[in-house]
Write a protein that holds these residues in place. Structure first.
Motif, PDB file in Angstrom:
ATOM      1  N   TYR A  64      -4.676  -8.265  13.785  1.00  0.00           N
ATOM      2  CA  TYR A  64      -5.774  -9.214  13.550  1.00  0.00           C
ATOM      3  C   TYR A  64      -6.684  -9.208  14.774  1.00  0.00           C
ATOM      4  O   TYR A  64      -6.211  -9.277  15.920  1.00  0.00           O
ATOM      5  N   ILE A  65      -7.996  -9.111  14.522  1.00  0.00           N
ATOM      6  CA  ILE A  65      -8.979  -9.182  15.601  1.00  0.00           C
ATOM      7  C   ILE A  65      -9.988 -10.270  15.258  1.00  0.00           C
ATOM      8  O   ILE A  65     -10.542 -10.304  14.156  1.00  0.00           O
ATOM      9  N   SER A  66     -10.198 -11.181  16.217  1.00  0.00           N
ATOM     10  CA  SER A  66     -11.316 -12.128  16.093  1.00  0.00           C
ATOM     11  C   SER A  66     -12.280 -11.794  17.227  1.00  0.00           C
ATOM     12  O   SER A  66     -12.220 -12.375  18.305  1.00  0.00           O
ATOM     13  N   ALA A  67     -13.126 -10.840  16.982  1.00  0.00           N
ATOM     14  CA  ALA A  67     -13.972 -10.274  18.042  1.00  0.00           C
ATOM     15  C   ALA A  67     -15.128 -11.202  18.371  1.00  0.00           C
ATOM     16  O   ALA A  67     -16.296 -10.926  18.085  1.00  0.00           O
ATOM     17  N   ASN A  68     -14.798 -12.352  18.953  1.00  0.00           N
ATOM     18  CA  ASN A  68     -15.843 -13.336  19.294  1.00  0.00           C
ATOM     19  C   ASN A  68     -15.870 -13.650  20.786  1.00  0.00           C
ATOM     20  O   ASN A  68     -16.440 -14.658  21.214  1.00  0.00           O
ATOM     21  N   ASP A  69     -15.187 -12.811  21.580  1.00  0.00           N
ATOM     22  CA  ASP A  69     -15.229 -12.916  23.044  1.00  0.00           C
ATOM     23  C   ASP A  69     -14.697 -14.239  23.577  1.00  0.00           C
ATOM     24  O   ASP A  69     -15.145 -14.732  24.624  1.00  0.00           O
ATOM     25  N   ASP A  70     -13.744 -14.841  22.861  1.00  0.00           N
ATOM     26  CA  ASP A  70     -13.139 -16.067  23.395  1.00  0.00           C
ATOM     27  C   ASP A  70     -11.824 -15.777  24.106  1.00  0.00           C
ATOM     28  O   ASP A  70     -11.070 -16.705  24.421  1.00  0.00           O
ATOM     29  N   THR A  71     -11.536 -14.517  24.363  1.00  0.00           N
ATOM     30  CA  THR A  71     -10.328 -14.017  25.046  1.00  0.00           C
ATOM     31  C   THR A  71      -9.055 -14.172  24.219  1.00  0.00           C
ATOM     32  O   THR A  71      -7.973 -13.898  24.712  1.00  0.00           O
ATOM     33  N   ILE A  72      -9.164 -14.611  22.978  1.00  0.00           N
ATOM     34  CA  ILE A  72      -8.001 -14.758  22.108  1.00  0.00           C
ATOM     35  C   ILE A  72      -8.142 -13.775  20.949  1.00  0.00           C
ATOM     36  O   ILE A  72      -9.096 -13.865  20.172  1.00  0.00           O
ATOM     37  N   ASN A  73      -7.237 -12.835  20.830  1.00  0.00           N
ATOM     38  CA  ASN A  73      -7.243 -11.826  19.756  1.00  0.00           C
ATOM     39  C   ASN A  73      -8.547 -11.049  19.709  1.00  0.00           C
ATOM     40  O   ASN A  73      -9.031 -10.675  18.635  1.00  0.00           O
ATOM     41  N   ASP A  74      -9.133 -10.805  20.881  1.00  0.00           N
ATOM     42  CA  ASP A  74     -10.415 -10.107  20.908  1.00  0.00           C
ATOM     43  C   ASP A  74     -10.277  -8.598  20.703  1.00  0.00           C
ATOM     44  O   ASP A  74     -11.269  -7.928  20.426  1.00  0.00           O
ATOM     45  N   VAL A  75      -9.058  -8.065  20.876  1.00  0.00           N
ATOM     46  CA  VAL A  75      -8.875  -6.616  20.750  1.00  0.00           C
ATOM     47  C   VAL A  75      -7.664  -6.333  19.869  1.00  0.00           C
ATOM     48  O   VAL A  75      -6.821  -7.205  19.625  1.00  0.00           O
ATOM     49  N   PHE A  76      -7.604  -5.099  19.397  1.00  0.00           N
ATOM     50  CA  PHE A  76      -6.487  -4.617  18.596  1.00  0.00           C
ATOM     51  C   PHE A  76      -5.302  -4.388  19.545  1.00  0.00           C
ATOM     52  O   PHE A  76      -5.299  -3.449  20.342  1.00  0.00           O
ATOM     53  N   THR A  77      -4.300  -5.269  19.459  1.00  0.00           N
ATOM     54  CA  THR A  77      -3.197  -5.265  20.420  1.00  0.00           C
ATOM     55  C   THR A  77      -1.957  -4.623  19.798  1.00  0.00           C
ATOM     56  O   THR A  77      -1.541  -4.981  18.699  1.00  0.00           O
ATOM     57  N   GLN A 113       6.398  10.573  11.718  1.00  0.00           N
ATOM     58  CA  GLN A 113       5.333  10.100  10.846  1.00  0.00           C
ATOM     59  C   GLN A 113       4.512   9.017  11.547  1.00  0.00           C
ATOM     60  O   GLN A 113       5.058   8.213  12.308  1.00  0.00           O
ATOM     61  N   PRO A 114       3.223   8.955  11.303  1.00  0.00           N
ATOM     62  CA  PRO A 114       2.402   7.916  11.940  1.00  0.00           C
ATOM     63  C   PRO A 114       2.717   6.530  11.382  1.00  0.00           C
ATOM     64  O   PRO A 114       3.159   6.383  10.243  1.00  0.00           O
ATOM     65  N   LEU A 115       2.494   5.536  12.229  1.00  0.00           N
ATOM     66  CA  LEU A 115       2.573   4.155  11.763  1.00  0.00           C
ATOM     67  C   LEU A 115       1.275   3.832  11.034  1.00  0.00           C
ATOM     68  O   LEU A 115       0.178   4.167  11.513  1.00  0.00           O
ATOM     69  N   THR A 116       1.393   3.187   9.904  1.00  0.00           N
ATOM     70  CA  THR A 116       0.198   2.880   9.111  1.00  0.00           C
ATOM     71  C   THR A 116       0.193   1.402   8.745  1.00  0.00           C
ATOM     72  O   THR A 116       1.238   0.759   8.672  1.00  0.00           O
ATOM     73  N   GLY A 117      -0.985   0.878   8.501  1.00  0.00           N
ATOM     74  CA  GLY A 117      -1.084  -0.507   8.064  1.00  0.00           C
ATOM     75  C   GLY A 117      -2.521  -0.967   8.012  1.00  0.00           C
ATOM     76  O   GLY A 117      -3.464  -0.208   8.299  1.00  0.00           O
ATOM     77  N   PHE A 118      -2.697  -2.232   7.667  1.00  0.00           N
ATOM     78  CA  PHE A 118      -4.031  -2.817   7.538  1.00  0.00           C
ATOM     79  C   PHE A 118      -4.343  -3.695   8.746  1.00  0.00           C
ATOM     80  O   PHE A 118      -3.471  -4.360   9.324  1.00  0.00           O
ATOM     81  N   LEU A 119      -5.586  -3.693   9.121  1.00  0.00           N
ATOM     82  CA  LEU A 119      -6.098  -4.469  10.251  1.00  0.00           C
ATOM     83  C   LEU A 119      -7.199  -5.386   9.736  1.00  0.00           C
ATOM     84  O   LEU A 119      -8.058  -4.949   8.975  1.00  0.00           O
ATOM     85  N   TYR A 120      -7.156  -6.628  10.145  1.00  0.00           N
ATOM     86  CA  TYR A 120      -8.118  -7.632   9.667  1.00  0.00           C
ATOM     87  C   TYR A 120      -9.034  -8.072  10.781  1.00  0.00           C
ATOM     88  O   TYR A 120      -8.581  -8.416  11.887  1.00  0.00           O
ATOM     89  N   ILE A 121     -10.336  -8.070  10.509  1.00  0.00           N
ATOM     90  CA  ILE A 121     -11.346  -8.513  11.484  1.00  0.00           C
ATOM     91  C   ILE A 121     -12.038  -9.736  10.930  1.00  0.00           C
ATOM     92  O   ILE A 121     -12.474  -9.773   9.763  1.00  0.00           O
ATOM     93  N   ASN A 122     -12.137 -10.759  11.786  1.00  0.00           N
ATOM     94  CA  ASN A 122     -12.847 -11.987  11.428  1.00  0.00           C
ATOM     95  C   ASN A 122     -13.538 -12.504  12.682  1.00  0.00           C
ATOM     96  O   ASN A 122     -12.882 -12.936  13.624  1.00  0.00           O
ATOM     97  N   HIS A 123     -14.833 -12.429  12.711  1.00  0.00           N
ATOM     98  CA  HIS A 123     -15.593 -12.819  13.916  1.00  0.00           C
ATOM     99  C   HIS A 123     -15.662 -14.326  14.047  1.00  0.00           C
ATOM    100  O   HIS A 123     -15.619 -15.062  13.070  1.00  0.00           O
TER     101      HIS A 123
END
Length: 292
Positions: free
Chosen positions: A205-218, A282-292
């Motif tokens: 989960y990424i909330s790319a709003n620059d609040d330092t919380i979940n800002d990057v894909f970790t 085998q590669p790890l696969t999955g879904f990533l969610y972005i919410n600004h």
């Protein structure tokens, strides 16, 4: 007092002969018989006369017969040359002996220990708990056990490891040495600390709003562990938006659109993580969610 050495049938005994409750001095040359489990093994004698209520001390080194067990009764009998017959006239003939239970000391035996494996925390470092080896290493319940980082420290009994339940190894494989003590005897053995690359944990989960919380894909447990990893991020239509590796920063939700860079829109994305590790073909696969 008795001086014993490791794995030896030779003992050195300090002893004292008393001339108590007597009417005459005990003459020099009075025989002293020494027995082990009632078997006559050694002869000594007083060197000087012992005055009334006086005493005389000496030391003798005894080589025990091979058939004497490790635990036995050691007995000194004054006025006895080994046949159980006295030569000095005494008022009391029943106070001439002293006995003590003896146990010879042996170099401790020990159990072989398996290597301990922990997750790689980066460049083969890891945290380990080997406190239970303090008991598992012993083949008999008694004996003190300590851990050391080098063979020399174990031999010299210096700088023991004080936190075996939470030990940090900067690099592995690492050999840990164990000193097992039995009185003045000790043995040294060792075991290995190993690390393995455990599966990384993906926080999708990424909330790319620059609040330092979940800002990057970790992804926890990836960097400095899977050194050749590669990440690919795709949108829902299969277009490749971003790639990353050991030399790139974590994805912050921005994508390159031609010349400019802009935020990815809110929604669901798909990731592939190639670990390039023999244990993870085998590669790890999955879904990533972005919410600004």
């Amino acid at each position: 007092a008795v001086e014993k050495t490791c794995d030896s049938k030779i003992i050195t005994v300090d002893f004292t002969v008393y001339n108590s409750n007597s009417t005459n001095e005990l003459p020099a040359g009075t025989p002293i018989a020494i027995y082990a489990n009632d078997e006559f093994i050694e002869f000594s004698e007083t060197i000087l006369p012992i005055e009334i209520d006086g005493s005389w001390s000496s030391q003798i080194t005894i080589t025990l017969p091979e058939d004497i067990p490790d635990t036995f009764t050691l007995q000194f009998v004054v006025d006895d040359s080994g046949q159980g017959i006295g030569h000095v006239a005494e008022l009391i003939e029943t106070n001439n002996s002293f006995s003590v239970e003896m146990t010879l000391i042996k170099t401790p035996t020990f159990n072989a220990l398996e290597p301990i494996t922990s997750c790689n925390e980066g460049f083969t470092s890891g945290t380990f708990d080997f406190s239970n080896y303090q008991e598992l290493v012993k083949s008999i319940p008694s004996g003190a056990v300590h851990f050391y980082e080098t063979f020399e420290n174990a031999t010299d009994n210096v700088n023991p490891i004080l936190t075996p339940s939470n030990y940090s190894a900067n690099a592995t494989p690492k050999e840990i040495f164990i000193r097992i003590e039995n009185e003045n005897c000790f043995s040294i053995t060792s075991f290995l600390l190993l690390t393995k690359n455990c599966p990384p944990t993906v926080y999708n989960y990424i909330s790319a709003n620059d609040d330092t919380i979940n800002d990057v894909f970790t992804i926890e447990g990836l960097r400095n562990i899977f050194l050749e990893f590669k990440i690919e991020i795709y949108n829902r239509w299969g277009r490749l938006l971003w790639t990353g590796n050991q030399n790139t920063e974590d994805w912050n939700g921005y994508v390159k659109d031609g010349i400019s860079i802009k935020k990815a829109t809110d929604g669901t994305y798909f990731y592939l993580i190639f670990l390039n590790d023999i244990d993870y073909p085998q590669p790890l696969t999955g879904f990533l969610y972005i919410n600004h």
